[in-house]
Design a protein around this motif. Structure first.
Motif: not given
Length: 414
Positions: A217-218, A220-221, A354
């Protein structure tokens, strides 16, 4: 299926019961967690046969074990609740917390404290599932209000928990743990009879491993312009603020000789000041000065108060600094708001997931770093013996976060 359609599948009375239980569950879970904070240093000293410096180092590893378990299992719990429903996962999490507190209340060695903290981390995802319950029974236009109530329940629990835990700690280091176990048990029984299933069978979906991956999910950044720099600022900020969770009880006991009651009361005072400022000051402040300026105020306030705590000569000055420290609470929501404007509406959930992952990772590493530094600078091996070094380090990190933020804000306005 839309939220309004899902909520129509259960009666209004069941929706009210589900909402009430979700709020009460999180409130009691946070109260239980807060109960044990003031007495944990003394319990570690007792079962670990060590001094306060050694207890701080062990406490850091305990907090890291809790954060790691929560980081790994919170996304998994959310994905499983989409497959099997909210009720069984939420009840399982609450029952696990009760087991955790019993294990720690009876712990004869430090190893058993680690077992308890791992169980607590695995079961600490109750708030994730409780939020999903609220989303199930809330229409889109009412969802923000429901989540606001959840934030209020969380804040109230953290105000009451440490204060009560500090008072109970005067009767013995294990009394708050038994009290927390009873609270969790009552919470479980309440849910067993009062909590309806909020996710209809036709709304469930198959389990997807990639959605349960805490690192995935990290990503997304990196997908949207301008999000990654703010994510870096938040990471440094979270790492800096982890000094409080890591060493606050140990620091107060080492510097001022605080009792467990004093530790609890200072934590309660901090919670009250932050809650009041966030509850009544955020809206007017943003309307007048905007998110960027208030984020800068929050980061600058965070650096200032870290230095203030390190230089405070008495507990009375610490109380004053706790009031000033409330402005730090602007940083997280303002940065999150700026990031949310840079991503589309259908990615808001991934963004918040995130941010949560960043916070858990920063708290995990920060807990280890600050407690080891605190223990070292209390030991005879240190070139300078002082309980305040960790706060000076945290202040430096807050200034770094402020500098990174100002640089990004200038780029964004060009």
């Amino acid at each position: 299926m839309a939220a309004a359609d899902r909520s129509a599948l259960i009666s209004a009375a069941e929706a009210r019961r589900a909402t009430l239980f979700a709020l009460v569950a999180v409130f009691l879970d946070v109260v239980g967690f807060g109960l044990i904070i003031p007495v944990l240093p003394r319990l570690i000293e007792e079962v670990g046969h060590t001094g306060l410096d050694g207890a701080a180092r062990i406490g850091g590893w305990l907090f890291a074990a809790f954060s790691l378990a929560q980081f790994v299992f919170a996304p998994l719990a959310g994905a499983l609740s989409d497959r099997f429903g909210r009720r069984p996962l939420l009840l399982l999490a609450i029952a696990g917390l009760s087991v955790d507190y019993v294990v720690q209340a009876m712990a004869p060695t430090v190893l058993w404290l680690f077992v308890g903290r791992l169980i607590a981390g695995v079961c600490g995802s109750s708030y994730v599932i409780a939020n999903a319950c609220l989303a199930d029974v809330s229409s889109p236009e009412n969802r923000a209000r429901s989540f606001g109530r959840m934030t209020a329940a969380f804040g109230l629990g953290f105000v009451l928990g440490p204060a009560i835990g500090g008072m109970l700690g005067e009767f013995g280091t294990r009394v708050p743990f038994w009290s927390a176990a009873v609270l969790a048990g009552v919470n479980f029984l309440f849910g067993l009879f009062a909590l309806p299933e909020t996710l209809a069978c036709e709304s469930r979906r198959s389990f997807r491993w990639h959605e349960a991956n805490p690192l995935g999910i990290l990503a997304v950044f990196g997908r949207y312009t301008g999000v990654l720099p703010y994510a870096l600022v938040l990471t440094v900020f979270f790492f800096g603020t982890s000094v409080y969770a890591a060493i606050w009880p140990f620091w107060g006991m080492a510097k001022y000789g605080w009792s467990s009651m004093t530790v609890g009361l200072t934590l309660a005072a901090s919670g009250i000041t932050v809650a009041l400022l966030q509850g009544f000051g955020t809206g007017p402040a943003v309307a007048r000065w905007g998110e960027r300026r208030m984020a800068a105020v929050g980061l600058a306030g965070a650096a200032t108060t870290c230095v203030g705590f390190a230089l405070s000569p008495t507990t009375a000055v610490v109380v004053v600094m706790l009031i000033v420290n409330a402005v730090e609470g602007f940083a997280h929501p303002m940065l999150s708001a700026l990031m949310s404007k840079a991503v589309p509406e259908d990615t808001q959930g991934a963004l918040q997931g995130g941010i949560s992952a960043l916070m858990n990772l920063a708290m995990l590493v920060g807990a280890l770093f600050y407690t080891q530094a605190f223990g070292y600078f209390l030991s005879e091996a240190a070139p300078v013996r002082s309980p305040d070094i960790s706060f000076f380090i945290a202040a430096s990190l807050m200034l770094l976060a402020l500098g990174l933020f100002i640089r990004q804000a200038r780029r964004a306005t060009v």
